[in-house]
Design a protein around this motif. Sequence first.
Motif, mmCIF file in Angstrom:
data_model
loop_
_atom_site.group_PDB
_atom_site.id
_atom_site.type_symbol
_atom_site.label_atom_id
_atom_site.label_comp_id
_atom_site.label_asym_id
_atom_site.label_seq_id
_atom_site.Cartn_x
_atom_site.Cartn_y
_atom_site.Cartn_z
ATOM 1 N N GLN A 87 10.862 110.432 33.399
ATOM 2 C CA GLN A 87 11.743 111.609 33.321
ATOM 3 C C GLN A 87 10.979 112.925 33.255
ATOM 4 O O GLN A 87 11.550 113.992 33.484
ATOM 5 N N PHE A 88 9.687 112.883 32.983
ATOM 6 C CA PHE A 88 8.895 114.103 32.883
ATOM 7 C C PHE A 88 8.280 114.517 34.229
ATOM 8 O O PHE A 88 7.677 115.583 34.329
ATOM 9 N N LEU A 89 8.430 113.690 35.251
ATOM 10 C CA LEU A 89 7.881 114.023 36.558
ATOM 11 C C LEU A 89 8.561 115.259 37.143
ATOM 12 O O LEU A 89 9.777 115.433 37.001
ATOM 13 N N THR A 90 7.771 116.074 37.806
ATOM 14 C CA THR A 90 8.315 117.269 38.450
ATOM 15 C C THR A 90 7.888 117.349 39.922
ATOM 16 O O THR A 90 8.085 118.366 40.576
ATOM 17 N N ALA A 91 7.290 116.262 40.417
ATOM 18 C CA ALA A 91 6.890 116.203 41.819
ATOM 19 C C ALA A 91 6.886 114.730 42.242
ATOM 20 O O ALA A 91 6.906 113.826 41.405
ATOM 21 N N ASP A 92 6.860 114.491 43.547
ATOM 22 C CA ASP A 92 6.878 113.130 44.077
ATOM 23 C C ASP A 92 5.725 112.316 43.483
ATOM 24 O O ASP A 92 4.640 112.857 43.227
ATOM 25 N N ALA A 93 5.969 111.015 43.289
ATOM 26 C CA ALA A 93 4.950 110.208 42.616
ATOM 27 C C ALA A 93 5.093 108.722 42.934
ATOM 28 O O ALA A 93 6.146 108.258 43.394
ATOM 29 N N VAL A 94 4.022 107.988 42.667
ATOM 30 C CA VAL A 94 4.018 106.529 42.671
ATOM 31 C C VAL A 94 4.300 106.087 41.234
ATOM 32 O O VAL A 94 3.779 106.675 40.286
ATOM 33 N N VAL A 95 5.144 105.078 41.075
ATOM 34 C CA VAL A 95 5.489 104.566 39.742
ATOM 35 C C VAL A 95 4.951 103.146 39.604
ATOM 36 O O VAL A 95 5.231 102.279 40.444
ATOM 37 N N TYR A 96 4.193 102.917 38.535
ATOM 38 C CA TYR A 96 3.612 101.591 38.298
ATOM 39 C C TYR A 96 3.749 101.242 36.816
ATOM 40 O O TYR A 96 2.960 101.683 35.986
ATOM 41 N N GLY A 97 4.770 100.470 36.494
ATOM 42 C CA GLY A 97 4.928 99.955 35.135
ATOM 43 C C GLY A 97 5.504 100.924 34.128
ATOM 44 O O GLY A 97 5.562 100.606 32.934
ATOM 45 N N SER A 98 5.959 102.090 34.566
ATOM 46 C CA SER A 98 6.501 103.090 33.636
ATOM 47 C C SER A 98 7.986 102.853 33.399
ATOM 48 O O SER A 98 8.628 102.040 34.064
ATOM 49 N N GLY A 99 8.544 103.617 32.452
ATOM 50 C CA GLY A 99 9.964 103.497 32.156
ATOM 51 C C GLY A 99 10.580 104.829 31.792
ATOM 52 O O GLY A 99 9.897 105.855 31.712
ATOM 53 N N PHE A 100 11.885 104.797 31.587
ATOM 54 C CA PHE A 100 12.595 105.944 31.027
ATOM 55 C C PHE A 100 12.529 105.866 29.508
ATOM 56 O O PHE A 100 12.478 104.774 28.930
ATOM 57 N N LEU A 101 12.590 107.017 28.856
ATOM 58 C CA LEU A 101 12.578 107.061 27.399
ATOM 59 C C LEU A 101 13.931 106.652 26.822
ATOM 60 O O LEU A 101 14.026 105.812 25.926
ATOM 61 N N PHE A 102 14.990 107.273 27.351
ATOM 62 C CA PHE A 102 16.364 106.961 26.941
ATOM 63 C C PHE A 102 17.204 106.740 28.195
ATOM 64 O O PHE A 102 16.858 107.241 29.275
ATOM 65 N N GLU A 103 18.332 106.064 28.074
ATOM 66 C CA GLU A 103 19.156 105.785 29.240
ATOM 67 C C GLU A 103 19.773 107.043 29.846
ATOM 68 O O GLU A 103 19.936 107.165 31.066
ATOM 69 N N TYR A 104 20.106 108.036 28.999
ATOM 70 C CA TYR A 104 20.825 109.208 29.491
ATOM 71 C C TYR A 104 19.938 110.186 30.265
ATOM 72 O O TYR A 104 20.447 111.092 30.927
ATOM 73 N N VAL A 105 18.618 110.029 30.227
ATOM 74 C CA VAL A 105 17.754 110.973 30.948
ATOM 75 C C VAL A 105 17.729 110.700 32.449
ATOM 76 O O VAL A 105 17.306 111.551 33.233
ATOM 77 N N ALA A 106 18.196 109.516 32.861
ATOM 78 C CA ALA A 106 18.154 109.169 34.278
ATOM 79 C C ALA A 106 19.021 110.110 35.111
ATOM 80 O O ALA A 106 18.620 110.546 36.192
ATOM 81 N N GLU A 107 20.206 110.427 34.616
ATOM 82 C CA GLU A 107 21.103 111.319 35.351
ATOM 83 C C GLU A 107 20.498 112.717 35.492
ATOM 84 O O GLU A 107 20.603 113.357 36.542
ATOM 85 N N GLN A 108 19.847 113.179 34.438
ATOM 86 C CA GLN A 108 19.182 114.483 34.494
ATOM 87 C C GLN A 108 18.008 114.439 35.470
ATOM 88 O O GLN A 108 17.773 115.378 36.240
#
Length: 284
Positions: A87-108
């Motif tokens: 959720q802290f990303l602000t530019a395009d990225a590769v994701v490897y093994g990371s997660g969201f902190l809380f469920e509600y941050v996904a929509e934001q």
Amino acid sequence: MLKKILLNKWTKRLAGRVTIFGQYNRLVKPYQVNLMYFDEKIGPEKKPNVGDLLSKVTFDYLMKYKGVQSLRAKRTTRITFIGSVIQFLTADAVVYGSGFLFEYVAEQFAKKQLKLDIRAVRGPLTRAKLEEIGYSVPKVYGDPAILLPIFYSPTIASQKKDFLVIPHWKTVDKYVQMGYPVLSPLTDDWKNFINEIASAKLIISSSLHGVIIAEAYGVPAILLDEVEKGNLFKYEDYFLSTGRKEFVKVKTVEEGLVIPTPSLPNLETMKDELLNAFPSDIFR
């Protein structure tokens, strides 16, 4: 006033693109793979959170393990690793093994409209949230910290502690005053952190990486349910990744000492899948 607001938004957006998580002393390097992790020293002793520290440690080990000799890349690339950092990303990225902190941050997060090249996520809850907002996510799970035993063999004390408490860093003093053997999740010595865990018979932890590292090294772990904002999303995400729909959690250390010791998950298949998903192709 409007001009000032627009200027602030533009400055913030630019900073998000050229820095690592907004830290102006950590610029994104062009034509390199840039690991997106927090490098902050917090708490009274000004030390890093062990999960953030292990992100770089594990990344460096995996590069060597995969025979990658340089961070050079065909294009400027960002990659997330250990932790609840998507959720802290602000530019395009590769994701490897990371997660969201809380469920509600996904929509934001969806409003940022970033392009993600997702190779693995921490668990099925993060995968579901990413798919809900339109991303394609492989069914490959695992926090990269589970791979640490491949690279580091701990020094184990001859006399193991019966148990060890790993509280949230803000409550370390409380548990010390209560007379419990305590290990702070804030440290600049990750090897000692693992050594201490491996030298205990049981871990009672409100730190997610206290639980993950314990189980990776074969030490039973119980979640101390004294977690950030009372939100169990990231913990459930990890436990579900190991096939456990239910897991042991306690409100007090005393409760953790009297209940049956939980069994350990088998992480071998997940380790193999996570290793195979490492994005060696993003390096030149």
